[in-house]
Design a protein around this motif. Structure first.
Motif, short mmCIF file in Angstrom:
data_model
loop_
_atom_site.label_atom_id
_atom_site.label_comp_id
_atom_site.label_asym_id
_atom_site.label_seq_id
_atom_site.Cartn_x
_atom_site.Cartn_y
_atom_site.Cartn_z
N GLY A 116 0.66 -1.13 0.07
CA GLY A 116 -0.08 0.04 -0.13
C GLY A 116 0.76 1.16 0.17
N HIS A 117 0.34 2.32 -0.17
CA HIS A 117 0.93 3.56 -0.50
C HIS A 117 -0.03 4.71 0.05
N LEU A 118 0.28 5.41 1.18
CA LEU A 118 -0.33 6.54 1.73
C LEU A 118 0.47 7.77 1.26
N ILE A 119 -0.19 8.63 0.87
CA ILE A 119 0.34 10.01 0.36
C ILE A 119 -0.29 11.07 0.83
N TYR A 120 0.20 11.93 1.40
CA TYR A 120 -0.19 13.32 2.19
C TYR A 120 0.05 14.47 1.37
N LEU A 121 -0.73 15.52 1.39
CA LEU A 121 -0.31 16.76 0.65
C LEU A 121 -0.18 17.56 1.98
N GLY A 122 0.99 18.09 2.18
CA GLY A 122 1.23 18.88 3.29
C GLY A 122 1.47 20.39 2.84
N SER A 123 2.47 21.03 3.48
CA SER A 123 2.37 22.77 3.02
C SER A 123 3.54 23.01 3.54
#
Length: 249
Positions: free
Chosen positions: A129-136
């Motif tokens: 699985g791959h968990l991707i998060y858009l931070g800042s």
């Protein structure tokens, strides 16, 4: 793209899918041959996206996890892209409406955590699985009038670090994409569409949503033993620390 090239993932769930980075990412992942579940609140925009690229629409608010899980059903999610986020106001913290504090924490931090909790057990069972998060960049350095937005994104960044500790040995990848100024509708609520355009984008060379979507595609496409844990990307004309940005002559 073969399953091995995408860390064996074939189905991606993208939140905030109806505009900006989310929409560009849905289109890019469909180009790559992935099945894409596009999650958003705008029914008309979701219908357009389905017609354009064949993505599967999920109409729900990311804060309503019961509605999200009901529509997901038992479909396995191999890649989760937590993109939905808001900057609902730009005000000094002593002037901010408490409702806006809750909104930014709920959407920017709590919703990704809860959605991760929904899809993660299946990933652990399947051992990929791959968990991707858009931070800042606002979660990595202080900026004026971002006393709620910045902490919400900083919390998301630390959540990613904690996930990597918890998931070590499971084969699941955790990636945080940390952009500087991207030309999206993020500031529309806080400043108004025209004011945001005039203040933030006219005369500047901002990153485009398509650029971020390409980076996400690259991160996904790497072999499953390669995890881009954090990727910071800024306009060439922007520097961190107070958000300094110059107009290109």
């Amino acid at each position: 793209m073969s399953e091995s090239e995408a860390g064996r993932g074939t189905t991606a769930l993208v939140t905030g899918a109806t505009s900006g980075i989310g929409r560009a990412t849905v289109l890019k992942l469909r180009e790559m041959g992935l099945e894409v579940l596009a999650l958003g609140r705008n029914a008309a925009a979701l219908a357009e996206l389905k017609a354009e690229c064949g993505a599967t629409p999920i109409e729900a608010d990311v804060r309503d996890m019961a509605a999200v899980t009901a529509q997901l059903g038992d479909r396995p999610v191999d890649i989760l892209i937590n993109n939905a986020g808001i900057l609902s106001t730009r005000a000094r913290f002593d002037e901010i409406d408490p409702v806006e504090i809750d909104a930014m924490i709920d959407i920017n931090l709590k919703a990704p955590m809860h959605l991760t909790r929904v899809v993660l057990p299946g990933m652990v069972t399947r051992k990929h699985g791959h968990l991707i998060y858009l931070g800042s960049s606002g979660g990595r350095a202080p900026y004026p009038s971002m006393g709620a937005y910045g902490p919400s994104k900083a919390g998301l960044s630390l959540f990613c670090d904690n996930l990597r500790c918890d998931l070590l040995g499971t084969g699941i990848r955790v990636s945080e994409i940390v952009p500087g100024r991207v030309q999206t509708d993020l500031y529309r609520t806080a400043l108004g569409a025209e004011a945001a355009k005039a203040t933030l984008y006219d005369g500047y060379r901002a990153i485009l949503p398509e650029n971020i979507a390409s980076l996400i595609a690259t991160v996904i496409s790497l072999p499953d033993f390669v995890d881009v844990s954090r990727l910071e990307v800024f306009p060439t004309d922007q520097a961190t620390g107070g958000g300094s940005i110059v107009k290109f002559a």
